[in-house]
Design a protein around this motif. Sequence first.
Motif, PDB file in Angstrom:
ATOM      1  N   ILE A  84      -1.290 -16.478  -2.009  1.00 53.97           N
ATOM      2  CA  ILE A  84      -0.153 -15.548  -2.063  1.00 53.97           C
ATOM      3  C   ILE A  84       0.368 -15.380  -0.636  1.00 53.97           C
ATOM      4  O   ILE A  84      -0.383 -14.991   0.258  1.00 53.97           O
ATOM      5  N   PRO A  85       1.635 -15.679  -0.408  1.00 51.84           N
ATOM      6  CA  PRO A  85       2.162 -15.526   0.958  1.00 51.84           C
ATOM      7  C   PRO A  85       2.160 -14.051   1.384  1.00 51.84           C
ATOM      8  O   PRO A  85       2.484 -13.168   0.573  1.00 51.84           O
ATOM      9  N   ALA A  86       1.802 -13.829   2.627  1.00 51.75           N
ATOM     10  CA  ALA A  86       1.771 -12.456   3.139  1.00 51.75           C
ATOM     11  C   ALA A  86       3.144 -11.798   3.073  1.00 51.75           C
ATOM     12  O   ALA A  86       3.255 -10.575   3.016  1.00 51.75           O
TER      13      ALA A  86
ATOM     14  N   ASP B  31       8.628  -8.551   0.412  1.00 53.28           N
ATOM     15  CA  ASP B  31       9.787  -8.819  -0.446  1.00 53.28           C
ATOM     16  C   ASP B  31       9.834  -7.849  -1.627  1.00 53.28           C
ATOM     17  O   ASP B  31      10.899  -7.505  -2.123  1.00 53.28           O
ATOM     18  N   VAL B  32       8.665  -7.435  -2.068  1.00 55.37           N
ATOM     19  CA  VAL B  32       8.585  -6.606  -3.285  1.00 55.37           C
ATOM     20  C   VAL B  32       8.690  -5.119  -2.951  1.00 55.37           C
ATOM     21  O   VAL B  32       9.482  -4.382  -3.557  1.00 55.37           O
TER      22      VAL B  32
ATOM     23  N   THR C  67       0.418 -17.800 -13.717  1.00 54.22           N
ATOM     24  CA  THR C  67       1.612 -17.302 -14.388  1.00 54.22           C
ATOM     25  C   THR C  67       2.220 -18.456 -15.174  1.00 54.22           C
ATOM     26  O   THR C  67       1.776 -19.606 -15.039  1.00 54.22           O
ATOM     27  N   PRO C  68       3.215 -18.178 -15.996  1.00 48.94           N
ATOM     28  CA  PRO C  68       3.839 -19.287 -16.733  1.00 48.94           C
ATOM     29  C   PRO C  68       4.416 -20.346 -15.802  1.00 48.94           C
ATOM     30  O   PRO C  68       4.589 -21.505 -16.209  1.00 48.94           O
TER      31      PRO C  68
ATOM     32  N   ASP D  75       6.554 -13.272 -10.842  1.00 47.66           N
ATOM     33  CA  ASP D  75       5.400 -13.753 -10.086  1.00 47.66           C
ATOM     34  C   ASP D  75       5.198 -12.958  -8.805  1.00 47.66           C
ATOM     35  O   ASP D  75       4.072 -12.582  -8.454  1.00 47.66           O
ATOM     36  N   LYS D  76       6.287 -12.709  -8.106  1.00 49.61           N
ATOM     37  CA  LYS D  76       6.149 -12.035  -6.823  1.00 49.61           C
ATOM     38  C   LYS D  76       5.564 -10.632  -6.983  1.00 49.61           C
ATOM     39  O   LYS D  76       4.701 -10.214  -6.219  1.00 49.61           O
ATOM     40  N   THR D  77       6.053  -9.906  -7.968  1.00 54.59           N
ATOM     41  CA  THR D  77       5.570  -8.544  -8.168  1.00 54.59           C
ATOM     42  C   THR D  77       4.087  -8.521  -8.519  1.00 54.59           C
ATOM     43  O   THR D  77       3.306  -7.727  -7.978  1.00 54.59           O
TER      44      THR D  77
END
Lengths: 274, 274, 274, 274
Positions: C4-6, C11-12, C193-194, C231-233
């Motif tokens: 997971i990128p830091a 971003d979230v 994730t999908p 995905d990000k969240t």
Amino acid sequence: MKDIPASWINDVVTPRPADSYKGTFGRVLVIGGNAQFGGAAIMAASGAVYAGAGLVSVATAAVNRTALHARLPEAMIIPDDDPQLLALIPTVDVVAIGPGLGTDERAARLLTQTLAAVAPQQCLIIDGSAITLIAQKHLAVAHARTLWTPHQMEWQRLAGIPISQQTPQTNQAAAANLPGTVIVKSHRTQLFTPTGSYRNPLGTPAMATGGMGDTLVGILAGFVAQFGLNDKTVCAAVYAHSAVAEEVAKRNYVVLPSMLIQALPAYMHQVAEA
Amino acid sequence: MKDIPASWINDVVTPRPADSYKGTFGRVLVIGGNAQFGGAAIMAASGAVYAGAGLVSVATAAVNRTALHARLPEAMIIPDDDPQLLALIPTVDVVAIGPGLGTDERAARLLTQTLAAVAPQQCLIIDGSAITLIAQKHLAVAHARTLWTPHQMEWQRLAGIPISQQTPQTNQAAAANLPGTVIVKSHRTQLFTPTGSYRNPLGTPAMATGGMGDTLVGILAGFVAQFGLNDKTVCAAVYAHSAVAEEVAKRNYVVLPSMLIQALPAYMHQVAEA
Amino acid sequence: MKDIPASWINDVVTPRPADSYKGTFGRVLVIGGNAQFGGAAIMAASGAVYAGAGLVSVATAAVNRTALHARLPEAMIIPDDDPQLLALIPTVDVVAIGPGLGTDERAARLLTQTLAAVAPQQCLIIDGSAITLIAQKHLAVAHARTLWTPHQMEWQRLAGIPISQQTPQTNQAAAANLPGTVIVKSHRTQLFTPTGSYRNPLGTPAMATGGMGDTLVGILAGFVAQFGLNDKTVCAAVYAHSAVAEEVAKRNYVVLPSMLIQALPAYMHQVAEA
Amino acid sequence: MKDIPASWINDVVTPRPADSYKGTFGRVLVIGGNAQFGGAAIMAASGAVYAGAGLVSVATAAVNRTALHARLPEAMIIPDDDPQLLALIPTVDVVAIGPGLGTDERAARLLTQTLAAVAPQQCLIIDGSAITLIAQKHLAVAHARTLWTPHQMEWQRLAGIPISQQTPQTNQAAAANLPGTVIVKSHRTQLFTPTGSYRNPLGTPAMATGGMGDTLVGILAGFVAQFGLNDKTVCAAVYAHSAVAEEVAKRNYVVLPSMLIQALPAYMHQVAEA
């Protein structure tokens, strides 16, 4: 009537003896907290525990059990209708009755049972609705080692002195008719012991909030349990209660009982190390 | 009898392995807390959770459920009259029985059931009223991996040695008649293991308050669950309990169990990083 | 499988829009907490509230009501046998079922009712004993917007992959057979994730303690409620959970759920202001 | 419509008079908290206590007793089905009805009883579901000293103005049809008193979370109890609520009611000393 000397708290709250155990610091029983005023018993018990009493039990309405434990697992509970309560009373050093007790029949019965059960060497603190009940029902109290903690309206009921006429002189005269020590709470609390009269030089209007009297009861109980019953100890408890409040009030508009109680152990440490 | 070396706590509390999960750090079951002494079970369970045990359950009177969860949602509860309790016992690494258990028939039944159910590889801590019950009823305890945590009066009951005659020599002789390790709590706690005897060099009279023994039970359980049962671990738990108290006592006149418990994870971190 | 990128957490978790109200930040319903595991539901709900969800309700055994309110007055409660629960489900954005749910008939009924009631646009988090129940009873789950949060043993039950054979490859293949996203919790949690697979680069063994998974469920629910399901969240929630724990672990040997939850709002603030 | 001047809070929150007691700072009764929304009553009562009200009672569903005492021993409780409630109402300075009250028959009965019992000199705060009930049932409210605290949806129900059409002009016109002062809560809250209209210049989206409105009710009650009912006091309460939240939001992504309440006494102290 002299102001409580600032040095007394240092005379009373001294470093603990190294070789001690919880029994060294006394046992307290708080009797109070009906179904409406459960918080009062919790605050009184908290005051005693945080002041350093060795063991603290609370006789209260059973509905207050969980709130007491959730805030103060250090205290033990006995429902106030448990027949074992009478057997518990003789085992403690200080019995404090009144915080949130109420004035109904159940309260009156608890009070008369307690007055009958308390032994001469025990300290008895009579507070709040217990004072009102004694005034209303003209109950006789002959226990010499009694601390009375009325606020001004309760003192009016007990002593028959209207608030506007409560002066050191009238208060002292009325206190002389009662066994033990009378602590008339106000923004400058007065104490009338069998041998002296004192005025608390401390206190802040930030303390003027519900539960502050219950907290004082707990601190008194904790001090007497640890340091014995005498003028210096009683004065030191009243003084400490206000001194901690003044400290907390340097950062807060209102000093809630729970805030005061939290701050008590650090204050007592500073005093003992001074 | 030698003092617990200061280095042992560092030998025991070391950085956790990176690849671990809650099961790595063991399961603890606290059995205690009747309707009057519910706080004792809460404090013991809190000690275990804050010491780092992986999973902590409490078998207690059902009336203590809410206070336990309100203070410590990390613990699980099973009412002590739930038949599933017997099935739970074999699933844990450490069973600690006694804090606030009481000495009535219900307590005695819980104790005998537990003594019968505990398996050889499990650690059993016997504390407080469980010790009193064993002494009163002459219950046989043959479990090798037992930790006994009497205070001096309970030790008098269990070993038959009056407090005034409790010396390292008399204590050691009596401890040799019991399986496992005996921890005689006082202001300088003594430990008698099958292979050695130790004295806790730490401790402060600020700890002399109700619930401090229950807290030690929890820390012992948490240490054994994580670090295994051996002299170093047991000594380190006793040492840590006092070391944290000394730290808190630098700022507080009395060290309450809840204050000690809060401060425990930071102390253990400092030790592990030292 | 990429770490997971830091930057994703930044971003979230961004500054909130000025013109917002509680509805802006979503509604969460936690279903869990039977009579034994009430703390799990409390910790999950606390995670959601402290993560910033607008409104959080808890469907739980009625015996957990008071402990929930005593710790978290911000949450609402509905007893899990209240017929109104079915009407409540469609009103929320995220339903999280499983923390402390148990695996008895009552739990199974709650689960099947929930699976039937959840609408396509809602996010459904399936955790803990709800996963075990689905595996045991071969319940069909077709809800696309599902987050699965098994630990390794639950994943073994659900996917049929023994822990020793749980590799990114085997996990991904099994996850592809399930709707939504699978989060396999371990000391380096994996997410499938999908559309992608991710590895949590953070985490500390100080997190290996009971309730940590329940806390993650709450944070996931709070993040999805506020920031939407993508995905990000989801990755950011997992990352945040570990990042806060690492922060707390800088000062504590063990990071308890309640410690993590307390520290969450300050961490999110730092992220949003970065 | 003018912004609330920053100086008003300093005009209202001033150093307390030295010679005061708890009665000086007023009595508050919060009526609310059904079995589902007990936390709302707890948060409202906490707001009043921490704002400095002299005495705070809560009439609530009996199931909320323990959670209230566990969080806030300073408050007194009366079950909302206790016939004594009607006798309690005339003894207080401020009655706040609505937080977590619900909209069922029991709630409606409590509301109509309260509306009938409140005396002209008392301040009545009508919040939350009490507003919804009044709108739904077209209950007549003629009490001049009323504070209405609708959020925008409740205001739509009460005034019949769709949210999109709620402008200072439409709001003012509708408020003029109601007795007392209307406080329409939004990210920039508007106040319409009998003599003026004001806009809160403060507020942060970090406040957009469940219970924030209940907390405002408590602060309003506490301010009116201490400082009297007038435009400045009401504006200062709304302003203080947001000012504290902005302060807490400097370090936290979300400001929970319990965080705001904790921070209130220090904020008020700073204001009073400024």
